[in-house]
Design a protein around this motif. Structure first.
Motif, PDB file in Angstrom:
ATOM      1  N   LEU A 127     -11.490   3.702   1.238  1.00 49.49           N
ATOM      2  CA  LEU A 127     -12.261   2.489   0.948  1.00 49.49           C
ATOM      3  C   LEU A 127     -12.996   2.615  -0.372  1.00 49.49           C
ATOM      4  O   LEU A 127     -13.013   1.677  -1.188  1.00 49.49           O
ATOM      5  CB  LEU A 127     -13.247   2.209   2.076  1.00 49.49           C
ATOM      6  N   ARG A 128     -13.606   3.772  -0.596  1.00 51.78           N
ATOM      7  CA  ARG A 128     -14.340   3.982  -1.845  1.00 51.78           C
ATOM      8  C   ARG A 128     -13.403   3.914  -3.038  1.00 51.78           C
ATOM      9  O   ARG A 128     -13.726   3.304  -4.071  1.00 51.78           O
ATOM     10  CB  ARG A 128     -15.068   5.328  -1.798  1.00 51.78           C
ATOM     11  N   ASN A 129     -12.225   4.511  -2.924  1.00 52.22           N
ATOM     12  CA  ASN A 129     -11.251   4.489  -4.013  1.00 52.22           C
ATOM     13  C   ASN A 129     -10.756   3.075  -4.313  1.00 52.22           C
ATOM     14  O   ASN A 129     -10.367   2.762  -5.446  1.00 52.22           O
ATOM     15  CB  ASN A 129     -10.057   5.395  -3.693  1.00 52.22           C
ATOM     16  N   GLU A 130     -10.764   2.223  -3.292  1.00 55.74           N
ATOM     17  CA  GLU A 130     -10.335   0.831  -3.464  1.00 55.74           C
ATOM     18  C   GLU A 130     -11.496  -0.083  -3.852  1.00 55.74           C
ATOM     19  O   GLU A 130     -11.322  -1.293  -3.974  1.00 55.74           O
ATOM     20  CB  GLU A 130      -9.704   0.317  -2.164  1.00 55.74           C
ATOM     21  N   PRO A 154     -11.226  -7.334  -0.238  1.00 55.41           N
ATOM     22  CA  PRO A 154     -10.566  -8.414  -0.977  1.00 55.41           C
ATOM     23  C   PRO A 154      -9.316  -8.884  -0.240  1.00 55.41           C
ATOM     24  O   PRO A 154      -8.561  -8.058   0.292  1.00 55.41           O
ATOM     25  CB  PRO A 154     -10.213  -7.752  -2.317  1.00 55.41           C
ATOM     26  N   GLU A 155      -9.109 -10.186  -0.188  1.00 54.98           N
ATOM     27  CA  GLU A 155      -8.007 -10.728   0.606  1.00 54.98           C
ATOM     28  C   GLU A 155      -6.662 -10.135   0.217  1.00 54.98           C
ATOM     29  O   GLU A 155      -5.803  -9.913   1.077  1.00 54.98           O
ATOM     30  CB  GLU A 155      -7.958 -12.250   0.490  1.00 54.98           C
ATOM     31  N   ASP A 156      -6.482  -9.847  -1.070  1.00 55.17           N
ATOM     32  CA  ASP A 156      -5.193  -9.308  -1.495  1.00 55.17           C
ATOM     33  C   ASP A 156      -5.002  -7.842  -1.092  1.00 55.17           C
ATOM     34  O   ASP A 156      -3.917  -7.285  -1.267  1.00 55.17           O
ATOM     35  CB  ASP A 156      -4.995  -9.459  -3.009  1.00 55.17           C
ATOM     36  N   LYS A 157      -6.062  -7.211  -0.527  1.00 57.36           N
ATOM     37  CA  LYS A 157      -5.948  -5.827  -0.056  1.00 57.36           C
ATOM     38  C   LYS A 157      -6.020  -5.725   1.468  1.00 57.36           C
ATOM     39  O   LYS A 157      -5.936  -4.623   2.019  1.00 57.36           O
ATOM     40  CB  LYS A 157      -7.053  -4.966  -0.669  1.00 57.36           C
ATOM     41  N   THR A 158      -6.156  -6.872   2.139  1.00 56.26           N
ATOM     42  CA  THR A 158      -6.365  -6.850   3.590  1.00 56.26           C
ATOM     43  C   THR A 158      -5.177  -6.263   4.331  1.00 56.26           C
ATOM     44  O   THR A 158      -5.332  -5.403   5.218  1.00 56.26           O
ATOM     45  CB  THR A 158      -6.664  -8.266   4.112  1.00 56.26           C
ATOM     46  N   GLU A 159      -3.969  -6.689   4.009  1.00 55.44           N
ATOM     47  CA  GLU A 159      -2.788  -6.176   4.700  1.00 55.44           C
ATOM     48  C   GLU A 159      -2.603  -4.686   4.439  1.00 55.44           C
ATOM     49  O   GLU A 159      -2.198  -3.937   5.337  1.00 55.44           O
ATOM     50  CB  GLU A 159      -1.548  -6.957   4.269  1.00 55.44           C
ATOM     51  N   TYR A 160      -2.907  -4.261   3.218  1.00 58.66           N
ATOM     52  CA  TYR A 160      -2.811  -2.827   2.900  1.00 58.66           C
ATOM     53  C   TYR A 160      -3.760  -2.017   3.784  1.00 58.66           C
ATOM     54  O   TYR A 160      -3.372  -0.978   4.345  1.00 58.66           O
ATOM     55  CB  TYR A 160      -3.129  -2.586   1.429  1.00 58.66           C
ATOM     56  N   ILE A 161      -5.016  -2.491   3.931  1.00 62.43           N
ATOM     57  CA  ILE A 161      -5.996  -1.769   4.743  1.00 62.43           C
ATOM     58  C   ILE A 161      -5.573  -1.752   6.210  1.00 62.43           C
ATOM     59  O   ILE A 161      -5.699  -0.734   6.902  1.00 62.43           O
ATOM     60  CB  ILE A 161      -7.400  -2.373   4.573  1.00 62.43           C
TER      61      ILE A 161
END
Length: 208
Positions: free
Chosen positions: A152-155, A175-182
């Motif tokens: 999370l910190r790196n992102e 961020p919405e564009d990172k939600t699926e990645y998380i």
């Protein structure tokens, strides 16, 4: 579509011109009503000032207003508004408070001072864009928590709340564009045992 640039936060400035003090106040706003509310707040806070000149600029100039607040016509409100128009940001409001120092500045001197105070307050506020965030509740075991926090910190994603119970549950604005990645990362990290629940989505300011 290009993201709309606005101010990151409320900020202030102060300049002195021939003993007159000019206090700039700048803030991001989303509506004319919000701008009017801020103007009234500053007027109330600095009710002992000689003038509280204001301007706001919304929706690419579709809504742009200003007031000289008793200064000579055209000497203060428009120069303040012009500082907003030319700063590269949108959806912002500025109030410049003046305490008269005993020496008349003339129209040109007033215009320079008001514009300078406005520009400095805007610069101090910094710039940002509105982005959509998923407010996620993430639950993992203690053995996965440390690796998750590093990721999370790196992102650039901060923990906003963390509860330590049988498992660790944290809330983070992703961020919405990172939600699926998380979601995928948590599933893989926890071998399918972790959970990511999206509570809601919010628009938040993201600094440039």
């Amino acid at each position: 579509m290009a993201e709309k640039i606005t101010l990151l936060k409320e900020a202030h400035s102060e300049i002195v011109e021939k003993k007159s003090r000019f206090l700039g106040h700048a803030v991001p706003v989303k509506s004319e009503a919000e701008a009017a509310e801020y103007v009234n707040l500053i007027k109330k806070t600095y009710s002992d000032a000689t003038h509280n000149v204001w301007a706001y600029y919304l929706n690419g100039g579709a809504c742009a207003r200003c007031s000289d607040d008793g200064e000579p016509q055209g000497s203060s409100g428009y120069p303040t508004l012009n500082a907003l128009k030319t700063c590269g940001a949108d959806d912002l409001c500025v109030v410049v408070t003046r305490y008269f120092g005993g020496t008349l500045l003339g129209t040109a001197g007033l215009a320079r001072a008001y514009a300078a105070a406005a520009r400095e307050a805007i610069e101090n506020a910094g710039f940002a864009v509105y982005r959509s965030f998923s407010i996620c509740e993430i639950t993992v075991g203690y053995s996965e928590y440390q690796k998750l926090t590093v990721t999370l910190r790196n992102e650039g994603i901060a923990e906003e709340k963390t509860d330590f119970g049988a498992d660790v549950t944290l809330v983070a604005a992703v961020p919405e564009d990172k939600t699926e990645y998380i979601k995928t990362y948590v599933f893989d990290l926890s071998r399918g045992q972790g959970k990511v629940v999206i509570r809601n989505t919010e628009e938040r300011l993201f600094p440039l």
